[in-house]
Design an enzyme around this catalytic site. Sequence first.
Site, PDB file in Angstrom:
ATOM      1  N   ASN A   1       0.880  -1.173   0.000  1.00 44.24           N
ATOM      2  CA  ASN A   1       0.000   0.000   0.000  1.00 44.24           C
ATOM      3  C   ASN A   1       0.916   1.222   0.000  1.00 44.24           C
ATOM      4  O   ASN A   1       1.485   1.577   1.027  1.00 44.24           O
ATOM      5  CB  ASN A   1      -0.899  -0.032   1.242  1.00 44.24           C
ATOM      6  CG  ASN A   1      -1.893   1.114   1.262  1.00 44.24           C
ATOM      7  OD1 ASN A   1      -1.838   2.019   0.418  1.00 44.24           O
ATOM      8  ND2 ASN A   1      -2.790   1.092   2.223  1.00 44.24           N
TER       9      ASN A   1
ATOM     10  N   ARG B   1      -2.687  -2.102  -3.348  1.00 46.60           N
ATOM     11  CA  ARG B   1      -3.930  -1.375  -3.091  1.00 46.60           C
ATOM     12  C   ARG B   1      -3.980  -0.140  -3.992  1.00 46.60           C
ATOM     13  O   ARG B   1      -3.022   0.637  -4.036  1.00 46.60           O
ATOM     14  CB  ARG B   1      -3.992  -0.935  -1.631  1.00 46.60           C
ATOM     15  CG  ARG B   1      -5.220  -0.100  -1.376  1.00 46.60           C
ATOM     16  CD  ARG B   1      -5.268   0.446   0.023  1.00 46.60           C
ATOM     17  NE  ARG B   1      -6.486   1.218   0.170  1.00 46.60           N
ATOM     18  CZ  ARG B   1      -6.527   2.433   0.715  1.00 46.60           C
ATOM     19  NH1 ARG B   1      -5.432   3.002   1.171  1.00 46.60           N
ATOM     20  NH2 ARG B   1      -7.667   3.064   0.808  1.00 46.60           N
TER      21      ARG B   1
ATOM     22  N   HIS C   1     -13.243   2.269   0.143  1.00 49.08           N
ATOM     23  CA  HIS C   1     -13.251   1.233   1.200  1.00 49.08           C
ATOM     24  C   HIS C   1     -13.916  -0.057   0.711  1.00 49.08           C
ATOM     25  O   HIS C   1     -14.326  -0.886   1.515  1.00 49.08           O
ATOM     26  CB  HIS C   1     -14.036   1.684   2.456  1.00 49.08           C
ATOM     27  CG  HIS C   1     -13.341   2.683   3.309  1.00 49.08           C
ATOM     28  ND1 HIS C   1     -14.022   3.461   4.223  1.00 49.08           N
ATOM     29  CD2 HIS C   1     -12.039   3.030   3.423  1.00 49.08           C
ATOM     30  CE1 HIS C   1     -13.176   4.257   4.855  1.00 49.08           C
ATOM     31  NE2 HIS C   1     -11.962   4.017   4.380  1.00 49.08           N
TER      32      HIS C   1
ATOM     33  N   ARG D   1     -12.348  14.407   7.987  1.00 51.21           N
ATOM     34  CA  ARG D   1     -13.200  14.813   6.855  1.00 51.21           C
ATOM     35  C   ARG D   1     -14.614  15.087   7.334  1.00 51.21           C
ATOM     36  O   ARG D   1     -15.130  14.375   8.200  1.00 51.21           O
ATOM     37  CB  ARG D   1     -13.246  13.710   5.796  1.00 51.21           C
ATOM     38  CG  ARG D   1     -11.962  13.528   5.050  1.00 51.21           C
ATOM     39  CD  ARG D   1     -12.057  12.354   4.092  1.00 51.21           C
ATOM     40  NE  ARG D   1     -10.853  11.551   4.181  1.00 51.21           N
ATOM     41  CZ  ARG D   1     -10.803  10.237   3.998  1.00 51.21           C
ATOM     42  NH1 ARG D   1     -11.886   9.561   3.688  1.00 51.21           N
ATOM     43  NH2 ARG D   1      -9.667   9.605   4.118  1.00 51.21           N
TER      44      ARG D   1
ATOM     45  N   GLU E   1      -7.937  -5.746   5.373  1.00 47.23           N
ATOM     46  CA  GLU E   1      -7.814  -5.363   3.964  1.00 47.23           C
ATOM     47  C   GLU E   1      -6.628  -6.043   3.294  1.00 47.23           C
ATOM     48  O   GLU E   1      -6.683  -6.383   2.113  1.00 47.23           O
ATOM     49  CB  GLU E   1      -7.720  -3.836   3.844  1.00 47.23           C
ATOM     50  CG  GLU E   1      -9.087  -3.198   4.081  1.00 47.23           C
ATOM     51  CD  GLU E   1      -9.061  -1.691   4.203  1.00 47.23           C
ATOM     52  OE1 GLU E   1      -8.737  -1.204   5.308  1.00 47.23           O
ATOM     53  OE2 GLU E   1      -9.360  -1.002   3.227  1.00 47.23           O
TER      54      GLU E   1
END
Length: 396
Positions: free
Chosen positions: A12, A93, A182, A241, A384
């Site tokens: 990632n 990813r 996601h 956010r 993940e």
Amino acid sequence: MKTTHRTVLVINSGSSSLKYQLVDPDSSASIASGLVERIGEPISALEHRYGEETVTREEPIADHTQALRMVLSICEEVGPNFADYNVVAAGHRVVQGGEHFDGPALIDDATRNLIEELSPLAPLHNPAHLKGIDVARELLPDVPHVAVFDTAFFQSLPAEACTYALDQEVAKKYAVRRYGAHGTSHQYVSSLVSETLGRVDLKQIVLHLGNGASASAVVDGQAVDTSMGLTPLEGLVMGTRCGDIDPAAVFHLYRVGGMSIDEIDTLFNKASGLKGLTGDNDMRVVRSLADNGNEDARLALDVVLHRLVKYVGSYTAVMGGIDVLTFTAGIGENDSDLRRELCERLQYLGVKLDLEKNAVRSKQPRVISTPDSKVLVMVVPTNEELAIARQALSLL
Ligand code: AMP
């Protein structure tokens, strides 16, 4: 530990970081993992874990090439020795796959160039992923490289859920639609729910509540709605956010506040959410402030909960019912107070939480509702890296 299985190196890559994990997709074991941070800064940091051992280094690391070279040489020094672990693929990813990718893709030059073409839709992510992809293809030329996209699971969204009510000529010209994000986590968690319950015919809502947060509605294994949109900014209240906001706030801050578009972008993405409401983006800090009577922190929790109640209610309406509500990610898996407070507000749906089960901490998928709850409530830890490794393997 030496495995007789196949393993996948999951990468990632961020703009100044490189996170990696060597995963055995069959046994779900994480064999080694690590993180290189502050690449390109005067002092970079590497942390590598293998078995009981953790190795840390602090020195300048100029770029992603040097970072991956260092990771490979540390693996040679302290393990794992890749030759012993039958590394069959590298899984990368990638946040934005646009309309091109509804599943994992082998990375050849054409795939690589498409990821680059999609960069305007994910300027913070795709160019950073490409740094890792290019370096890994160069330094590990003998294994296939596979891209696993955050958006892929949501390519199944019905047109009515992914279309913004904009002038469609403009929307199409600039690829403005809802892509979600996601997705790797929502797919992994919703399918683990199905596997655990032995049923696919389920109406599920998955709440991925971490520093980034998103909700999805999944019917019979297919995503039908999700809270993130063109970018991961839309939807729930997150660590930094703001999630949903009237787009006219942008015009107002620009015209009346005199802020530049970049300043507003930074405000919404980096200085809002829990951080904007309380000064801190860590839910543990916000919870402890609220417990000590801090009114801003209590308001922040209520704003978070109000948004969650709205999303659960609207997704239940979209699906015409709900069988399972699942919590995952840092907050979803660990914050039993938030789960309790949300489930109290969902009593109208027949949700009944078993308070003792809710308080248990575990890394296992588990049911936390009472036997007579009309909705099954679960906690399912996300993984993940494992999901990326399995998706990569599925292409070989
Ligand atoms: P993630 O992005 O999934 O790694 O989640 C990170 C977030 O999980 C952090 O910002 C914390 O706020 C939150 N978190 C982790 N542990 C706990 C906990 N025990 N209680 C509440 N929040 C937690």
